[in-house]
Design an enzyme around this catalytic site. Structure first.
Site, PDB file in Angstrom:
ATOM      1  N   HIS A 123       4.035  68.167   6.030  1.00 16.91           N
ATOM      2  CA  HIS A 123       4.947  67.302   5.643  1.00 16.91           C
ATOM      3  C   HIS A 123       5.726  66.597   6.502  1.00 16.91           C
ATOM      4  O   HIS A 123       6.373  67.222   7.503  1.00 16.91           O
ATOM      5  CB  HIS A 123       5.712  67.952   4.385  1.00 16.91           C
ATOM      6  CG  HIS A 123       6.488  67.204   3.493  1.00 16.91           C
ATOM      7  ND1 HIS A 123       7.719  66.331   3.809  1.00 16.91           N
ATOM      8  CD2 HIS A 123       6.188  66.693   2.100  1.00 16.91           C
ATOM      9  CE1 HIS A 123       8.199  65.867   2.963  1.00 16.91           C
ATOM     10  NE2 HIS A 123       7.433  65.761   1.928  1.00 16.91           N
ATOM     11  N   ASP A 200       7.407  76.705   6.698  1.00 19.26           N
ATOM     12  CA  ASP A 200       7.712  75.809   5.481  1.00 19.26           C
ATOM     13  C   ASP A 200       7.228  76.349   4.157  1.00 19.26           C
ATOM     14  O   ASP A 200       5.883  76.092   4.255  1.00 19.26           O
ATOM     15  CB  ASP A 200       7.333  74.247   5.919  1.00 19.26           C
ATOM     16  CG  ASP A 200       7.693  73.474   4.845  1.00 19.26           C
ATOM     17  OD1 ASP A 200       8.188  73.807   3.617  1.00 19.26           O
ATOM     18  OD2 ASP A 200       7.512  72.241   4.667  1.00 19.26           O
ATOM     19  N   CYS A 364       3.674  61.768   1.982  1.00 16.13           N
ATOM     20  CA  CYS A 364       4.725  62.155   3.027  1.00 16.13           C
ATOM     21  C   CYS A 364       3.990  63.103   4.047  1.00 16.13           C
ATOM     22  O   CYS A 364       4.428  63.889   4.733  1.00 16.13           O
ATOM     23  CB  CYS A 364       5.911  63.256   2.406  1.00 16.13           C
ATOM     24  SG  CYS A 364       7.044  62.128   1.492  1.00 16.13           S
TER      25      CYS A 364
HETATM   26  N1  PLP Z   1       7.515  70.620   3.016  1.00 14.66           N
HETATM   27  C1  PLP Z   1       6.681  70.675   2.141  1.00 14.66           C
HETATM   28  C2  PLP Z   1       5.351  71.212   2.363  1.00 14.66           C
HETATM   29  C3  PLP Z   1       7.077  69.794   0.984  1.00 14.66           C
HETATM   30  O1  PLP Z   1       5.969  69.625   0.102  1.00 14.66           O
HETATM   31  C4  PLP Z   1       7.790  68.892   0.845  1.00 14.66           C
HETATM   32  C5  PLP Z   1       8.438  68.146  -0.312  1.00 14.66           C
HETATM   33  O2  PLP Z   1       7.296  67.681  -1.086  1.00 14.66           O
HETATM   34  C6  PLP Z   1       9.134  69.058   1.740  1.00 14.66           C
HETATM   35  C7  PLP Z   1       9.072  69.931   2.799  1.00 14.66           C
HETATM   36  C8  PLP Z   1      10.379  68.473   1.626  1.00 14.66           C
HETATM   37  O3  PLP Z   1      11.076  69.078   0.637  1.00 14.66           O
HETATM   38  P1  PLP Z   1      12.608  68.329   0.024  1.00 14.66           P
HETATM   39  O4  PLP Z   1      12.159  66.865  -0.357  1.00 14.66           O
HETATM   40  O5  PLP Z   1      12.875  69.213  -1.171  1.00 14.66           O
HETATM   41  O6  PLP Z   1      13.567  68.796   1.047  1.00 14.66           O
END
Ligand code: PLP
Length: 406
Positions: A123, A200, A364
């Site tokens: 992401h 993550d 994203c």
């Molecule tokens: N990492 C991953 C794998 C995600 O799916 C997301 C959100 O969709 C994020 C990071 C970012 O999360 P947040 O927007 O809650 O900070």
């Protein structure tokens, strides 16, 4: 299987409604899950009964809020199997947790010429903070690629890791491909070379059992809003010996021990990384999301969601022109797809009008879109409250639209 899905759905009353006069089918939990009733009730109770600012010890309500807030740190420690409560830092989400590590780890451990390995399926939240840190420190980002099934090519780590590599940033579960990465194996490989790993866990924490000590993760991050909890709360787990060597990320109240105009000394872990008034309500309500998850057997949750995934995948593959991105066997309840000749935005908008909530766009994850040369995609994602009947409704709607739009 002892999971009672009808009972579970009663804990999410928002699901029981109609949109555009059609029964709602919510297939966007990877973006944000719905919140359990106990979470919402806790927020209300806090505001009606004992709200106060925490860690000031000023009065009865502040004390009670402080106790509840800190109890959630213990709950989070237990959820993750962490070694100590000092290793649990509350943030506002996965994004902030990664930014914190990228900044502070970067300050403490990264020098000009060093390298950070980032997987190709991350992401943006697990790419851009590393790029900014690399630019600041004169370091370099190295990409760990995935193959066309969405399998991370971890054998390439042997050549990608060098004496300059400081850290690997990798998703436990990819938000686009659904791939469950072999993070334990990646961490073991990295540690042999003296490299740290940030996992993550945003898409893993409510779907898989996570034990940070068993994984031996150096950092593990996630957001409460993807695990039936409130918005604006995230967690950074970090090994104490690393966090202790890292400088503060933000500064202000709470994170200090003593301030003069000449010099400031910092508070101990975890407070060193929690500057200012945190999301008191959110964190306390997050405790209920953890309790909720703990009330479900995670093995059964994973098995049930896998059943939803297999059922949906099989039905979707019967539709002509179906392209599914991410076909790894080790996969979580996420299906990203396109249908040849149909624009994903058209399909997404029309599915919405039929009551089916899906995600459309680049998710994203531009590098994943570029890998498959897709300008945009559609994603459906499942949570424990979804049902096989909902998948049937989705498939039926999809078939109708495909017949209409082709
Ligand atoms: N990492 C991953 C794998 C995600 O799916 C997301 C959100 O969709 C994020 C990071 C970012 O999360 P947040 O927007 O809650 O900070």
């Amino acid at each position: 299987m002892t999971l009672d899905i009808a009972r579970i759905r009663k804990d999410f009353p928002i699901l029981d409604q109609q949109v555009y006069n059609k029964p709602l089918v919510y297939l966007d939990s990877a973006a944000s899950s719905q919140k359990a009733l106990s979470v919402l009730k806790k927020e209300e109770q806090l505001h009606l009964e004992y709200y106060g600012n925490i860690h000031r010890g000023a009065h009865f309500m502040a004390d009670q809020a402080t106790n509840d807030f800190e109890a959630v740190r213990d709950l989070t420690k237990d959820l993750l199997g962490a070694n100590s409560r000092e290793e649990i830092i509350f943030t506002k989400g996965t994004t902030e947790s990664i930014n914190l590590v990228a900044f502070s780890f970067g300050e403490a451990f990264v020098n000009a010429g060093d390298e950070i390995i980032v997987s190709e399926m991350e992401h943006h939240a697990n790419i851009v903070p590393w790029q900014l840190m690399a630019a600041r420190k004169g370091a370099k980002i190295v990409v760990l690629p995935f193959d066309d099934h969405g399998r991370l090519e971890i054998e390439k780590l042997d050549e990608l890791m060098t004496s300059k590599t400081k850290l690997i940033a990798v998703a436990h579960v990819a938000n686009t491909l659904g791939t469950i990465n072999p993070v334990k194996q990646i961490i073991a490989k990295a540690h042999q070379a003296g490299v740290k790993v940030l996992v993550d866990g945003a898409q893993a924490i409510s779907h898989l059992k996570v034990d940070v000590q068993d994984l031996d993760a150096d950092f593990y991050v996630f957001s409460a809003h993807k695990m039936y909890g409130p918005n604006g709360v995230g967690v950074l787990y970090g090994k104490k010996e690393l966090l202790n060597q890292m400088p503060p990320y933000q500064s202000g109240g709470e994170m200090i021990s003593e301030v003069t105009f000449q010099k400031t000394s910092f508070n101990e872990l975890p407070y060193k990384f929690e500057a200012g008034t945190p999301n008191i309500t959110g964190v306390i309500a997050f405790g209920e999301a953890i309790r909720y998850l703990q009330s479900l057997a995670m093995d059964e949750v994973a098995a049930y969601e896998h059943q939803l995934l297999e059922y949906a995948t099989q039905k979707m593959n019967e539709i002509p022109g179906m392209l599914i991105f991410g076909t790894q066997k080790e996969k979580s309840g996420v299906i990203t797809f396109n249908i040849e000749g149909i624009h994903p935005f058209d399909l997404g908008t029309m599915l919405d009008k039929m009551g089916i909530a899906v995600r459309t766009g680049r998710l994203c994850a531009d590098p994943v879109m570029d890998h498959f040369q897709q300008p945009a995609t559609i994603r459906v994602s499942f949570a424990v409250y979804n049902t096989l009947e909902e998948i049937d409704q989705f498939i039926e709607a999809l078939k109708k639209l495909v017949a209409m739009l082709s």
